[in-house]
Design a protein around this motif. Structure first.
Motif, mmCIF file in Angstrom:
data_model
loop_
_atom_site.group_PDB
_atom_site.id
_atom_site.type_symbol
_atom_site.label_atom_id
_atom_site.label_comp_id
_atom_site.label_asym_id
_atom_site.label_seq_id
_atom_site.Cartn_x
_atom_site.Cartn_y
_atom_site.Cartn_z
ATOM 1 N N ASN A 11 31.767 14.450 -6.245
ATOM 2 C CA ASN A 11 31.468 15.369 -7.339
ATOM 3 C C ASN A 11 30.107 14.997 -7.934
ATOM 4 O O ASN A 11 29.350 14.245 -7.333
ATOM 5 C CB ASN A 11 32.592 15.375 -8.387
ATOM 6 C CG ASN A 11 32.870 14.022 -8.974
ATOM 7 O OD1 ASN A 11 31.984 13.187 -9.093
ATOM 8 N ND2 ASN A 11 34.123 13.788 -9.337
ATOM 9 N N ASP A 12 29.817 15.503 -9.120
ATOM 10 C CA ASP A 12 28.513 15.260 -9.738
ATOM 11 C C ASP A 12 28.325 13.823 -10.205
ATOM 12 O O ASP A 12 27.201 13.412 -10.483
ATOM 13 C CB ASP A 12 28.307 16.199 -10.930
ATOM 14 C CG ASP A 12 28.168 17.648 -10.492
ATOM 15 O OD1 ASP A 12 27.817 17.877 -9.317
ATOM 16 O OD2 ASP A 12 28.403 18.547 -11.328
ATOM 17 N N TYR A 13 29.398 13.061 -10.310
ATOM 18 C CA TYR A 13 29.313 11.726 -10.898
ATOM 19 C C TYR A 13 29.532 10.596 -9.900
ATOM 20 O O TYR A 13 28.832 9.588 -9.950
ATOM 21 C CB TYR A 13 30.319 11.599 -12.043
ATOM 22 C CG TYR A 13 30.130 12.674 -13.075
ATOM 23 C CD1 TYR A 13 29.040 12.656 -13.940
ATOM 24 C CD2 TYR A 13 31.023 13.728 -13.169
ATOM 25 C CE1 TYR A 13 28.849 13.653 -14.880
ATOM 26 C CE2 TYR A 13 30.849 14.728 -14.109
ATOM 27 C CZ TYR A 13 29.754 14.691 -14.956
ATOM 28 O OH TYR A 13 29.570 15.678 -15.877
ATOM 29 N N ILE A 14 30.524 10.753 -9.016
ATOM 30 C CA ILE A 14 30.866 9.676 -8.081
ATOM 31 C C ILE A 14 31.133 10.230 -6.692
ATOM 32 O O ILE A 14 31.350 11.423 -6.510
ATOM 33 C CB ILE A 14 32.107 8.876 -8.537
ATOM 34 C CG1 ILE A 14 33.343 9.783 -8.564
ATOM 35 C CG2 ILE A 14 31.871 8.183 -9.857
ATOM 36 C CD1 ILE A 14 34.647 9.036 -8.675
ATOM 37 N N THR A 15 31.132 9.319 -5.743
ATOM 38 C CA THR A 15 31.574 9.588 -4.377
ATOM 39 C C THR A 15 32.512 8.455 -3.990
ATOM 40 O O THR A 15 32.218 7.290 -4.245
ATOM 41 C CB THR A 15 30.380 9.639 -3.410
ATOM 42 O OG1 THR A 15 29.502 10.697 -3.810
ATOM 43 C CG2 THR A 15 30.815 9.888 -1.988
ATOM 44 N N VAL A 16 33.638 8.788 -3.403
ATOM 45 C CA VAL A 16 34.593 7.791 -2.934
ATOM 46 C C VAL A 16 34.709 7.945 -1.429
ATOM 47 O O VAL A 16 34.913 9.049 -0.921
ATOM 48 C CB VAL A 16 35.979 7.953 -3.604
ATOM 49 C CG1 VAL A 16 36.970 6.934 -3.061
ATOM 50 C CG2 VAL A 16 35.856 7.832 -5.106
ATOM 51 N N ILE A 17 34.560 6.812 -0.715
ATOM 52 C CA ILE A 17 34.649 6.820 0.745
ATOM 53 C C ILE A 17 35.765 5.890 1.189
ATOM 54 O O ILE A 17 36.204 5.019 0.437
ATOM 55 C CB ILE A 17 33.312 6.387 1.380
ATOM 56 C CG1 ILE A 17 32.912 4.994 0.902
ATOM 57 C CG2 ILE A 17 32.217 7.385 1.086
ATOM 58 C CD1 ILE A 17 31.746 4.403 1.620
ATOM 59 N N ASN A 18 36.221 6.090 2.416
ATOM 60 C CA ASN A 18 37.232 5.241 3.021
ATOM 61 C C ASN A 18 36.527 4.333 4.026
ATOM 62 O O ASN A 18 36.129 4.769 5.094
ATOM 63 C CB ASN A 18 38.301 6.093 3.708
ATOM 64 C CG ASN A 18 39.415 5.262 4.274
ATOM 65 O OD1 ASN A 18 39.417 4.042 4.186
ATOM 66 N ND2 ASN A 18 40.382 5.932 4.868
#
Length: 80
Positions: A11-18
């Motif tokens: 999103n505009d604030y964070i990125t979460v990856i595996n």
């Protein structure tokens, strides 16, 4: 080692990856992507380009740094 990781949240604030079963939160990449290339080095996760080549480090630093010895030549000139 560079790994191709799935983007779970972006999103505009964070990125979460595996990353190998570990969920890693990084700053937002501000683009729509399903997968990103990630490198883990020195305790940090970094997104890299597709063209990035990893530099291999060696444990033996003497192979990287070459030392030279300075030699002097003494000349004996006899003035006649």
């Amino acid at each position: 080692m560079i790994k191709n990781c799935e983007v779970l949240v972006n999103n505009d604030y964070i990125t979460v990856i595996n990353y190998d079963g570990r969920y890693v939160q990084i700053p937002s990449i501000n683009k729509k992507a399903k997968y990103v290339n990630v490198i883990f080095r020195d305790g940090r996760y970094t997104i890299v380009d597709d063209k990035y080549t990893e530099i291999k480090s060696t444990k033996n630093k003497s192979s990287i740094c070459k030392t030279t010895k300075k030699t002097t030549i003494e000349r004996n000139y006899n003035n006649k």
